[in-house]
Design a protein around this motif. Sequence first.
Motif, PDB file in Angstrom:
ATOM      1  N   LEU A 299       0.827  -1.204   0.000  1.00  0.00           N
ATOM      2  CA  LEU A 299       0.000   0.000   0.000  1.00  0.00           C
ATOM      3  C   LEU A 299       0.861   1.253   0.000  1.00  0.00           C
ATOM      4  O   LEU A 299       0.628   2.189  -0.773  1.00  0.00           O
ATOM      5  N   VAL A 300       1.875   1.274   0.838  1.00  0.00           N
ATOM      6  CA  VAL A 300       2.766   2.433   0.903  1.00  0.00           C
ATOM      7  C   VAL A 300       3.530   2.568  -0.413  1.00  0.00           C
ATOM      8  O   VAL A 300       3.744   3.679  -0.908  1.00  0.00           O
ATOM      9  N   SER A 301       3.921   1.458  -1.008  1.00  0.00           N
ATOM     10  CA  SER A 301       4.656   1.486  -2.277  1.00  0.00           C
ATOM     11  C   SER A 301       3.826   2.122  -3.379  1.00  0.00           C
ATOM     12  O   SER A 301       4.332   2.943  -4.147  1.00  0.00           O
ATOM     13  N   PHE A 302       2.550   1.768  -3.466  1.00  0.00           N
ATOM     14  CA  PHE A 302       1.717   2.348  -4.516  1.00  0.00           C
ATOM     15  C   PHE A 302       1.411   3.816  -4.253  1.00  0.00           C
ATOM     16  O   PHE A 302       1.315   4.612  -5.187  1.00  0.00           O
ATOM     17  N   ALA A 303       1.285   4.201  -3.002  1.00  0.00           N
ATOM     18  CA  ALA A 303       1.101   5.618  -2.685  1.00  0.00           C
ATOM     19  C   ALA A 303       2.344   6.405  -3.100  1.00  0.00           C
ATOM     20  O   ALA A 303       2.249   7.500  -3.672  1.00  0.00           O
ATOM     21  N   PHE A 304       3.500   5.845  -2.829  1.00  0.00           N
ATOM     22  CA  PHE A 304       4.758   6.481  -3.223  1.00  0.00           C
ATOM     23  C   PHE A 304       4.849   6.595  -4.741  1.00  0.00           C
ATOM     24  O   PHE A 304       5.257   7.642  -5.276  1.00  0.00           O
ATOM     25  N   MET A 305       4.479   5.539  -5.458  1.00  0.00           N
ATOM     26  CA  MET A 305       4.504   5.588  -6.917  1.00  0.00           C
ATOM     27  C   MET A 305       3.538   6.640  -7.450  1.00  0.00           C
ATOM     28  O   MET A 305       3.858   7.354  -8.407  1.00  0.00           O
TER      29      MET A 305
END
Length: 145
Positions: free
Chosen positions: A114-120
């Motif tokens: 979830l954090v990875s996609f928010a960062f992307m």
Amino acid sequence: MKAQELIDRLNAYYGGNERAVAATFFAAGFVFDMLTLGRIDSWLMIGQQAVYLTVILLALVQLFLEQARPSADPAEMSTIKRGYVRYRTAIIHFFLGALLSLYTLFFFKSSSLLVSFAFMGFLVLLLLANESGRLKALGLPFKFA
């Protein structure tokens, strides 16, 4: 086809498609690092990032200093300098793309999905903002920031 003809055709293509070539080099930096990515704590990876940052810093400082003086005549430049001046934007884009992919891949490896996609999503917004006319009008000092 002779080598000079090929070079002339490539130069003509680059002249007419500079933005597309810059975007391609940016993506090539991503692909290059996906293929060469190692451990985040290896000295080789740290050295590679230091080299990338140094190349980007030197190119941006040179661009910044060159802004204040009149442009040199390309005919008076050496072949290497003329090539650098012509392709420095692509060089900068390649190394920025490579650094972004390194940091993005390291982040993806170390965080939750979830954090990875928010960062992307945040990175995509930054990339879109970078292409806006307003930010481009701010010029080279803004690129340093």
